[in-house]
Design an enzyme around this catalytic site. Sequence first.
Site, PDB file in Angstrom:
ATOM      1  N   SER A  14      59.783  20.914  -9.648  1.00  0.00           N
ATOM      2  CA  SER A  14      59.688  20.399 -11.014  1.00  0.00           C
ATOM      3  C   SER A  14      61.044  19.927 -11.519  1.00  0.00           C
ATOM      4  CB  SER A  14      59.145  21.478 -11.963  1.00  0.00           C
ATOM      5  OG  SER A  14      57.814  21.799 -11.653  1.00  0.00           O
ATOM      6  N   HIS A  45      60.982  20.942 -18.895  1.00  0.00           N
ATOM      7  CA  HIS A  45      60.096  21.592 -17.926  1.00  0.00           C
ATOM      8  C   HIS A  45      58.906  22.251 -18.618  1.00  0.00           C
ATOM      9  CE1 HIS A  45      58.990  25.173 -15.403  1.00  0.00           C
ATOM     10  NE2 HIS A  45      58.966  24.242 -14.467  1.00  0.00           N
TER      11      HIS A  45
END
Length: 210
Positions: A14, A45
């Site tokens: 990510s 995130h």
Amino acid sequence: MEYIKNPMMIESKSFEIIQGIIDEIRPDYKFKNEIEEKIIKRAIHTTADFEYLDILKISEEAVEKLVNGLKNKATIYTDTNMALSGINKRKLEALGCKYKCFVSDEEVAKLAKEKGITRSMAAVEVASREEGKKIFVLGNAPTALYKVIEMSNNGQLAVEVVVGVPVGFVGAEESKDELAKTDIPYIISKGRKGGSNLAAAIINAILYSL
């Protein structure tokens, strides 16, 4: 179907993707320092919103005050149980820090009813009576943020730092703008965006960096 199952690999991937997108959409973007990079990237995130590159504002002493508070057994006060549930409590406990959310407390409910104020405001009043260093982590209630500002200005509350990221349409943007005018060290999200998940993510970014 083939997909990543390891949680650490998912998170690592990510952040790799986040940096790739920043390089693509904002090739000239520069983070102020490593810790602020970690905070902003964790905000992205958590929210998948790259606007936090611009709207997350960190005052000059905020990170230092957060780190110092956490290393010196400060108590974290949140305005929602959701924010509290998202913070890594194992790491807080390892540092000897306490964490509290008073909004469901009987004393707070009674005080709010007596004064005709929100529970979030009453929770700040109750927190102000406790000893020790205080860090307020507010992701939902502008009234709590206004109360922290008011009590601090009146000398009724000593606060190390405020993570002030309430989300919404009534008072959210304005309360954060007011915090930015004070001498209180702060991390805010400009405008209407924010939330309990963002508030928790900011604290976690600091905790993971220690």
